[in-house]
Design a protein around this motif. Structure first.
Motif, PDB file in Angstrom:
ATOM      1  N   LEU A  10       0.867  -1.176   0.000  1.00 16.78           N
ATOM      2  CA  LEU A  10       0.000   0.000   0.000  1.00 16.78           C
ATOM      3  C   LEU A  10       0.905   1.229   0.000  1.00 16.78           C
ATOM      4  CD1 LEU A  10      -2.948   0.972   0.180  1.00 16.78           C
ATOM      5  CD2 LEU A  10      -2.643   1.085   2.639  1.00 16.78           C
ATOM      6  N   TYR A  11       0.696   2.118  -0.966  1.00 17.43           N
ATOM      7  CA  TYR A  11       1.529   3.306  -1.102  1.00 17.43           C
ATOM      8  C   TYR A  11       0.965   4.475  -0.310  1.00 17.43           C
ATOM      9  CZ  TYR A  11       3.814   0.545  -4.628  1.00 17.43           C
ATOM     10  OH  TYR A  11       4.498  -0.466  -5.268  1.00 17.43           O
ATOM     11  N   ASN A  13      -0.352   7.245  -0.987  1.00 21.77           N
ATOM     12  CA  ASN A  13      -1.627   7.822  -1.420  1.00 21.77           C
ATOM     13  C   ASN A  13      -2.753   6.779  -1.412  1.00 21.77           C
ATOM     14  OD1 ASN A  13      -0.586   6.358  -3.496  1.00 21.77           O
ATOM     15  ND2 ASN A  13      -0.796   7.924  -5.043  1.00 21.77           N
ATOM     16  N   ASN A  14      -2.596   5.712  -0.618  1.00 18.62           N
ATOM     17  CA  ASN A  14      -3.582   4.635  -0.454  1.00 18.62           C
ATOM     18  C   ASN A  14      -3.862   3.873  -1.741  1.00 18.62           C
ATOM     19  OD1 ASN A  14      -3.964   4.932   2.317  1.00 18.62           O
ATOM     20  ND2 ASN A  14      -5.407   6.592   2.013  1.00 18.62           N
ATOM     21  N   GLN A  15      -2.887   3.788  -2.625  1.00 23.32           N
ATOM     22  CA  GLN A  15      -3.042   3.020  -3.848  1.00 23.32           C
ATOM     23  C   GLN A  15      -2.271   1.712  -3.742  1.00 23.32           C
ATOM     24  OE1 GLN A  15      -1.713   5.690  -6.947  1.00 23.32           O
ATOM     25  NE2 GLN A  15      -3.822   6.324  -7.359  1.00 23.32           N
ATOM     26  N   THR A  16      -2.747   0.715  -4.484  1.00 24.77           N
ATOM     27  CA  THR A  16      -2.065  -0.572  -4.562  1.00 24.77           C
ATOM     28  C   THR A  16      -2.276  -1.131  -5.964  1.00 24.77           C
ATOM     29  OG1 THR A  16      -1.720  -2.687  -3.429  1.00 24.77           O
ATOM     30  CG2 THR A  16      -4.013  -1.979  -3.733  1.00 24.77           C
ATOM     31  N   ALA A  17      -1.593  -2.190  -6.294  1.00 26.51           N
ATOM     32  CA  ALA A  17      -1.749  -2.847  -7.598  1.00 26.51           C
ATOM     33  C   ALA A  17      -2.439  -4.189  -7.382  1.00 26.51           C
ATOM     34  CB  ALA A  17      -0.387  -3.056  -8.239  1.00 26.51           C
ATOM     35  N   VAL A  18      -3.236  -4.592  -8.361  1.00 25.93           N
ATOM     36  CA  VAL A  18      -3.857  -5.916  -8.319  1.00 25.93           C
ATOM     37  C   VAL A  18      -2.880  -6.886  -8.990  1.00 25.93           C
ATOM     38  CG1 VAL A  18      -5.844  -7.297  -9.003  1.00 25.93           C
ATOM     39  CG2 VAL A  18      -6.165  -4.882  -8.435  1.00 25.93           C
ATOM     40  N   PRO A  19      -2.460  -7.918  -8.273  1.00 25.77           N
ATOM     41  CA  PRO A  19      -1.474  -8.845  -8.849  1.00 25.77           C
ATOM     42  C   PRO A  19      -1.997  -9.517 -10.120  1.00 25.77           C
ATOM     43  CG  PRO A  19      -1.711  -9.190  -6.488  1.00 25.77           C
ATOM     44  CD  PRO A  19      -2.804  -8.259  -6.903  1.00 25.77           C
ATOM     45  N   SER A  20      -1.097  -9.803 -11.052  1.00 26.01           N
ATOM     46  CA  SER A  20      -1.495 -10.380 -12.332  1.00 26.01           C
ATOM     47  C   SER A  20      -2.178 -11.733 -12.173  1.00 26.01           C
ATOM     48  CB  SER A  20      -0.292 -10.491 -13.268  1.00 26.01           C
ATOM     49  OG  SER A  20       0.690 -11.324 -12.693  1.00 26.01           O
ATOM     50  N   ILE A  21      -1.796 -12.520 -11.193  1.00 28.62           N
ATOM     51  CA  ILE A  21      -2.449 -13.818 -10.985  1.00 28.62           C
ATOM     52  C   ILE A  21      -3.935 -13.635 -10.647  1.00 28.62           C
ATOM     53  CG2 ILE A  21      -1.832 -14.037  -8.543  1.00 28.62           C
ATOM     54  CD1 ILE A  21      -1.396 -17.054  -9.111  1.00 28.62           C
ATOM     55  N   ILE A  22      -4.272 -12.574  -9.921  1.00 28.82           N
ATOM     56  CA  ILE A  22      -5.666 -12.258  -9.586  1.00 28.82           C
ATOM     57  C   ILE A  22      -6.375 -11.707 -10.819  1.00 28.82           C
ATOM     58  CG2 ILE A  22      -7.167 -10.846  -8.125  1.00 28.82           C
ATOM     59  CD1 ILE A  22      -5.701 -13.098  -6.601  1.00 28.82           C
ATOM     60  N   CYS A  23      -5.716 -10.821 -11.555  1.00 30.83           N
ATOM     61  CA  CYS A  23      -6.309 -10.277 -12.791  1.00 30.83           C
ATOM     62  C   CYS A  23      -6.644 -11.388 -13.771  1.00 30.83           C
ATOM     63  CB  CYS A  23      -5.360  -9.279 -13.444  1.00 30.83           C
ATOM     64  SG  CYS A  23      -5.167  -7.759 -12.529  1.00 30.83           S
ATOM     65  N   ASP A  24      -5.747 -12.330 -13.940  1.00 30.68           N
ATOM     66  CA  ASP A  24      -5.974 -13.427 -14.873  1.00 30.68           C
ATOM     67  C   ASP A  24      -7.112 -14.339 -14.405  1.00 30.68           C
ATOM     68  OD1 ASP A  24      -3.866 -12.417 -16.338  1.00 30.68           O
ATOM     69  OD2 ASP A  24      -2.428 -13.918 -15.617  1.00 30.68           O
ATOM     70  N   LYS A  25      -7.117 -14.687 -13.140  1.00 33.55           N
ATOM     71  CA  LYS A  25      -8.111 -15.627 -12.610  1.00 33.55           C
ATOM     72  C   LYS A  25      -9.520 -15.041 -12.616  1.00 33.55           C
ATOM     73  CE  LYS A  25      -8.995 -18.741  -8.763  1.00 33.55           C
ATOM     74  NZ  LYS A  25      -9.300 -19.885  -9.598  1.00 33.55           N
ATOM     75  N   PHE A  26      -9.645 -13.724 -12.352  1.00 31.45           N
ATOM     76  CA  PHE A  26     -10.963 -13.102 -12.223  1.00 31.45           C
ATOM     77  C   PHE A  26     -11.281 -12.129 -13.363  1.00 31.45           C
ATOM     78  CE2 PHE A  26      -9.779 -14.418  -7.944  1.00 31.45           C
ATOM     79  CZ  PHE A  26     -10.891 -15.148  -7.586  1.00 31.45           C
ATOM     80  N   ASP A  27     -10.517 -12.170 -14.438  1.00 34.21           N
ATOM     81  CA  ASP A  27     -10.753 -11.333 -15.618  1.00 34.21           C
ATOM     82  C   ASP A  27     -10.830  -9.845 -15.253  1.00 34.21           C
ATOM     83  OD1 ASP A  27     -11.131 -10.859 -18.338  1.00 34.21           O
ATOM     84  OD2 ASP A  27     -13.314 -10.935 -18.145  1.00 34.21           O
ATOM     85  N   VAL A  28      -9.894  -9.399 -14.444  1.00 37.42           N
ATOM     86  CA  VAL A  28      -9.829  -7.990 -14.022  1.00 37.42           C
ATOM     87  C   VAL A  28      -9.072  -7.202 -15.077  1.00 37.42           C
ATOM     88  CG1 VAL A  28      -8.933  -6.415 -12.251  1.00 37.42           C
ATOM     89  CG2 VAL A  28      -9.935  -8.608 -11.587  1.00 37.42           C
ATOM     90  N   ASP A  29      -9.681  -6.109 -15.547  1.00 33.41           N
ATOM     91  CA  ASP A  29      -9.038  -5.238 -16.521  1.00 33.41           C
ATOM     92  C   ASP A  29      -9.464  -3.797 -16.247  1.00 33.41           C
ATOM     93  OD1 ASP A  29     -11.613  -4.995 -17.571  1.00 33.41           O
ATOM     94  OD2 ASP A  29     -11.228  -6.343 -19.237  1.00 33.41           O
ATOM     95  N   VAL A  30      -9.213  -2.900 -17.185  1.00 38.96           N
ATOM     96  CA  VAL A  30      -9.505  -1.482 -16.967  1.00 38.96           C
ATOM     97  C   VAL A  30     -10.998  -1.194 -16.845  1.00 38.96           C
ATOM     98  CG1 VAL A  30      -7.369  -0.650 -18.018  1.00 38.96           C
ATOM     99  CG2 VAL A  30      -9.406  -0.974 -19.430  1.00 38.96           C
ATOM    100  N   ASP A  31     -11.847  -2.120 -17.278  1.00 33.49           N
ATOM    101  CA  ASP A  31     -13.297  -1.949 -17.148  1.00 33.49           C
ATOM    102  C   ASP A  31     -13.858  -2.636 -15.903  1.00 33.49           C
ATOM    103  OD1 ASP A  31     -13.639  -0.393 -19.433  1.00 33.49           O
ATOM    104  OD2 ASP A  31     -13.679  -2.164 -20.721  1.00 33.49           O
ATOM    105  N   THR A  32     -12.999  -2.998 -14.971  1.00 29.30           N
ATOM    106  CA  THR A  32     -13.429  -3.674 -13.750  1.00 29.30           C
ATOM    107  C   THR A  32     -13.523  -2.679 -12.603  1.00 29.30           C
ATOM    108  OG1 THR A  32     -12.336  -5.704 -14.478  1.00 29.30           O
ATOM    109  CG2 THR A  32     -12.867  -5.531 -12.138  1.00 29.30           C
ATOM    110  N   ILE A  33     -14.606  -2.789 -11.853  1.00 31.17           N
ATOM    111  CA  ILE A  33     -14.779  -2.003 -10.628  1.00 31.17           C
ATOM    112  C   ILE A  33     -14.518  -2.948  -9.461  1.00 31.17           C
ATOM    113  CG2 ILE A  33     -16.447  -0.779  -9.192  1.00 31.17           C
ATOM    114  CD1 ILE A  33     -17.643   0.304 -11.773  1.00 31.17           C
TER     115      ILE A  33
END
Length: 56
Positions: A10-11, A13-33
């Motif tokens: 956690l940075y 400014n309260n930002q973090t990154a979503v790990p690629s393994i999670i993005c791949d498994k749950f189809d997370v992309d720029v259109d994901t809330i």
């Protein structure tokens, strides 16, 4: 017991990154809330949903 797949930082400014393994498994992309919540056991809950657009 839950399985830990990845960790993130956690940075300032309260930002973090979503790990690629999670993005791949749950189809997370720029259109994901990402919805953050707390369940009845006072544990964090994270849900993913696609942003909906109106088509006229």
């Amino acid at each position: 017991m839950d399985t830990i797949l990845a960790t993130t930082k956690l940075y300032r400014n309260n930002q973090t990154a979503v790990p690629s393994i999670i993005c791949d498994k749950f189809d997370v992309d720029v259109d994901t809330i990402i919805e953050w919540g707390i369940n009845e056991k006072n544990e964090p809950v994270i849900k993913f949903r696609k942003k909906e657009t109106l088509r006229i």
